[in-house]
Design an enzyme around this catalytic site. Sequence first.
Site, PDB file in Angstrom:
ATOM      1  N   GLN A 177      11.823   0.439   2.102  1.00  0.00           N
ATOM      2  CA  GLN A 177      10.778  -0.240   2.989  1.00  0.00           C
ATOM      3  C   GLN A 177      11.454  -1.465   3.287  1.00  0.00           C
ATOM      4  OE1 GLN A 177       7.449   0.627   3.443  1.00  0.00           O
ATOM      5  NE2 GLN A 177       7.214  -1.092   4.640  1.00  0.00           N
ATOM      6  N   ASP A 197      12.224   8.235   7.728  1.00  0.00           N
ATOM      7  CA  ASP A 197      11.821   7.101   8.676  1.00  0.00           C
ATOM      8  C   ASP A 197      12.454   7.465  10.166  1.00  0.00           C
ATOM      9  OD1 ASP A 197       9.784   5.072   8.150  1.00  0.00           O
ATOM     10  OD2 ASP A 197      11.384   3.816   7.048  1.00  0.00           O
ATOM     11  N   LYS A 230       0.820   4.422   2.500  1.00  0.00           N
ATOM     12  CA  LYS A 230       1.601   5.752   2.292  1.00  0.00           C
ATOM     13  C   LYS A 230       1.484   6.431   1.281  1.00  0.00           C
ATOM     14  CE  LYS A 230       4.915   3.254   5.182  1.00  0.00           C
ATOM     15  NZ  LYS A 230       6.362   2.442   5.288  1.00  0.00           N
TER      16      LYS A 230
END
Length: 281
Positions: free
Chosen positions: A93, A116, A48
């Site tokens: 995460q 997300d 990422k």
Amino acid sequence: MKILDGKLVSSFILKKITGEVCQLSKKPKLTVIMVGEDPASLVYVRNKKRACEQVGILWEQISLDAKTTTTENLIKEIQRLNSDKQVNGILVQVPLPKHIYLPEVIKAINPYKDVDGFHAYNLGKTVLSMQFEDFAPCTPKGIIRLLEHYDIDVRGMDATVIGHSNIVGKPVSAMLLNRGATVTTCHIDTKDLKNHTNNADLIVVAVGKAGLLTADMVKKEVIVIDVGMNRINGNLIGDCDFEKISKKASYITPVPGGVGPMTVACLMENTLIAYKKQLNQ
Ligand code: NAD
């Protein structure tokens, strides 16, 4: 059989985003919080970061200790980032250490910074209709983008999704339904998986078990999207028997190089969308 090349398609998306970011005098910023050092997560976070550097999105990583971080202090950190005007996207995460309660953590993220797409507000919007999928979760969004790139219209198709997680299985089922597919969602308690895969025109497999989908479970000309990521003897492989299924399939995604890069590209897209939404606020 045609490969659905996520590496190639993601490069087009990243190029487009680079062009847009380049025009902006103030750059979008993505902040990633990592709790602990899960080895797979370290790899995903590195990918990422690389994508951010490639497209010109500012990157910040906050690494917290797995033992001392509690749900409460993680939420405090998120609240601080929610009110930081420099931060456009917040990503926590996963997986988190077991003592941290993920639903409360996700709930704490400002939905406009939820790149997300895991917040109930954004998941709910994704279910409503195609028009409200702007913050759809990155992996389902990446799968849809990949199908679109290859002009695969799912309307009228029988689609079977294996896996019903909130981050992949459920939202991709909703997004296929939004596009007119007839969707069956299977999971660990499904009695006879083969019964649901045998006649499917499209199969999305998102479980995390190598070899789960075998060639005898699919019909000829099936389209297979393999989301699974399994480390076997140091190699990354998906959930389907690629070698045998690719001989029957009309289209199939490889692992690696299929859904993975599409997920990262859609994260960049969601960060840019977040930036634009915040400008308009
Ligand atoms: P999860 O563990 O949250 O969910 C797994 C799902 O599989 C559950 O719905 C469970 O009921 C189902 N399942 C388990 N065993 C089954 C069986 N025998 N038959 C049918 N269903 C079964 O997983 P997740 O977060 O959705 O991730 C799934 C896989 O996708 C993992 O391998 C993960 O690493 C991978 N993944 C890849 C990407 C990517 O970008 N490529 C992104 C997210 C997840």
